[in-house]
Design a protein around this motif. Sequence first.
Motif, PDB file in Angstrom:
ATOM      1  N   UNK A  23       0.829  -1.214   0.000  1.00 30.34           N
ATOM      2  CA  UNK A  23       0.000   0.000   0.000  1.00 30.34           C
ATOM      3  C   UNK A  23       0.867   1.270   0.000  1.00 30.34           C
ATOM      4  N   UNK A  24       1.876   1.391   0.888  1.00 31.50           N
ATOM      5  CA  UNK A  24       2.710   2.604   0.819  1.00 31.50           C
ATOM      6  C   UNK A  24       3.440   2.757  -0.516  1.00 31.50           C
ATOM      7  N   UNK A  25       3.859   1.641  -1.081  1.00 30.78           N
ATOM      8  CA  UNK A  25       4.526   1.668  -2.389  1.00 30.78           C
ATOM      9  C   UNK A  25       3.570   2.171  -3.468  1.00 30.78           C
ATOM     10  N   UNK A  26       2.381   1.616  -3.490  1.00 36.09           N
ATOM     11  CA  UNK A  26       1.368   2.005  -4.477  1.00 36.09           C
ATOM     12  C   UNK A  26       0.938   3.455  -4.260  1.00 36.09           C
ATOM     13  N   UNK A  27       0.846   3.866  -3.007  1.00 30.17           N
ATOM     14  CA  UNK A  27       0.483   5.249  -2.683  1.00 30.17           C
ATOM     15  C   UNK A  27       1.545   6.218  -3.183  1.00 30.17           C
ATOM     16  N   UNK A  28       2.811   5.846  -3.042  1.00 33.26           N
ATOM     17  CA  UNK A  28       3.904   6.707  -3.511  1.00 33.26           C
ATOM     18  C   UNK A  28       3.865   6.835  -5.028  1.00 33.26           C
ATOM     19  N   UNK A  29       3.587   5.738  -5.730  1.00 35.88           N
ATOM     20  CA  UNK A  29       3.467   5.779  -7.188  1.00 35.88           C
ATOM     21  C   UNK A  29       2.364   6.747  -7.600  1.00 35.88           C
ATOM     22  N   UNK A  30       1.277   6.777  -6.798  1.00 39.00           N
ATOM     23  CA  UNK A  30       0.105   7.613  -7.102  1.00 39.00           C
ATOM     24  C   UNK A  30       0.224   9.011  -6.489  1.00 39.00           C
ATOM     25  N   UNK A  31       1.464   9.431  -6.229  1.00 39.87           N
ATOM     26  CA  UNK A  31       1.734  10.787  -5.710  1.00 39.87           C
ATOM     27  C   UNK A  31       0.991  11.086  -4.418  1.00 39.87           C
ATOM     28  N   UNK A  32       0.955  10.096  -3.523  1.00 31.14           N
ATOM     29  CA  UNK A  32       0.356  10.295  -2.206  1.00 31.14           C
ATOM     30  C   UNK A  32      -1.105   9.930  -2.106  1.00 31.14           C
ATOM     31  N   UNK A  33      -1.730   9.563  -3.210  1.00 35.53           N
ATOM     32  CA  UNK A  33      -3.140   9.186  -3.196  1.00 35.53           C
ATOM     33  C   UNK A  33      -3.258   7.675  -2.971  1.00 35.53           C
ATOM     34  N   UNK A  34      -3.915   7.304  -1.885  1.00 37.48           N
ATOM     35  CA  UNK A  34      -4.020   5.882  -1.549  1.00 37.48           C
ATOM     36  C   UNK A  34      -4.845   5.135  -2.600  1.00 37.48           C
ATOM     37  N   UNK A  35      -4.423   3.932  -2.969  1.00 36.05           N
ATOM     38  CA  UNK A  35      -5.179   3.141  -3.946  1.00 36.05           C
ATOM     39  C   UNK A  35      -6.433   2.556  -3.315  1.00 36.05           C
ATOM     40  N   UNK A  36      -7.422   2.247  -4.140  1.00 38.62           N
ATOM     41  CA  UNK A  36      -8.644   1.618  -3.643  1.00 38.62           C
ATOM     42  C   UNK A  36      -8.361   0.171  -3.261  1.00 38.62           C
ATOM     43  N   UNK A  37      -9.288  -0.417  -2.522  1.00 40.79           N
ATOM     44  CA  UNK A  37      -9.133  -1.823  -2.134  1.00 40.79           C
ATOM     45  C   UNK A  37      -9.065  -2.716  -3.371  1.00 40.79           C
ATOM     46  N   UNK A  38      -9.843  -2.356  -4.388  1.00 35.56           N
ATOM     47  CA  UNK A  38      -9.861  -3.146  -5.620  1.00 35.56           C
ATOM     48  C   UNK A  38      -8.507  -3.090  -6.325  1.00 35.56           C
ATOM     49  N   UNK A  39      -7.911  -1.909  -6.339  1.00 30.49           N
ATOM     50  CA  UNK A  39      -6.610  -1.749  -6.991  1.00 30.49           C
ATOM     51  C   UNK A  39      -5.529  -2.546  -6.260  1.00 30.49           C
ATOM     52  N   UNK A  40      -5.578  -2.507  -4.943  1.00 32.46           N
ATOM     53  CA  UNK A  40      -4.609  -3.252  -4.143  1.00 32.46           C
ATOM     54  C   UNK A  40      -4.783  -4.748  -4.362  1.00 32.46           C
TER      55      UNK A  40
END
Length: 315
Positions: A23-40
């Motif tokens: 989740x922190x990795x994916x959030x960093x890729x998205x410029x600080x925007x947390x990914x949805x549960x579906x995306x994770x």
Amino acid sequence: MKKHKMGLLVMAYGTPYKDEDLIPYYTHIRNGKAPSEEMVAELKEKYDYIGGVSPLAEITLKQANLLEKHLNEIQDIFEFEVYLGLKHIHPFIEDAVEKMKENGINEAVSIVLAPHYSTYSIEIYNKRAMGHSQKINGPMIYPINSWYDEPSFIEYWTMKINDILSQMTVSEKEKTMIIFSAHSLPEKILQYHDPYPSQLQHSADLIAGELGFAQYTIAWQSKGNTPESWLEPDVLDLTAELHKSGFTSFIYAPIGFVSDHLEVLYDNDYECFALTKQLNAKYYRPPMPNTHPLFISSLANSVLNEICKQKKVAI
């Protein structure tokens, strides 16, 4: 004669080390925007398919260390000291720059583990490194922008693709297409005459020229999950079109990547393989460079060429 100490900043995209990093990795890729549960869930499913954890982190560290070792073995002017900086996970690029300063490194050369330059890729890595170094009064950094035409890099892919072609019958070769690919980027880069597509084409031309094989093309893969238009043709769409025109064997050469990781082990070895199976076609993929001596040599040559240019020395 005492060697001149030179920092070696090796930069790469990075990958989660464990499930908790996802989740922190994916959030960093998205410029600080947390990914949805579906995306994770979708991303975790892909990682589970390739074994749960990508081998990328281990391979990247080995590549960096082997590059340092090789550089220090093939010349006696500079003493290289490697620092690994990652784009989306620790150790971040900025961490590596700070570590160089702490260790008294005054000069460094930077190289990104991606051969083709784009304002959306290589430029971002180098800007982060150089910008942070200026901010903290750190080392002078000499950035390498691309190494897509480095002879040892071309030789590696030529050799590995030829290994596949040499096992084919004449009749199979006649219906074989080599698809050279790299990570897709937003289509808007074309507005700025970004060299990324032409550099991929140039690499493909060089490899195909060495092979003496005329049935090849380029495509894009692993595009991001955003509504904007991305570079086309997509590798899957192109495969389907080529099959309709009579090709029944496909060699996928993801030359925009340098390691076994998610984009290759899933996007190629699962998605492309599944499509060829559905089409009753044959799937081939050469092994990735990883830590092959030819690949390490191509990186080393690129580093030395840059330093010779910057320091006006001959090695």
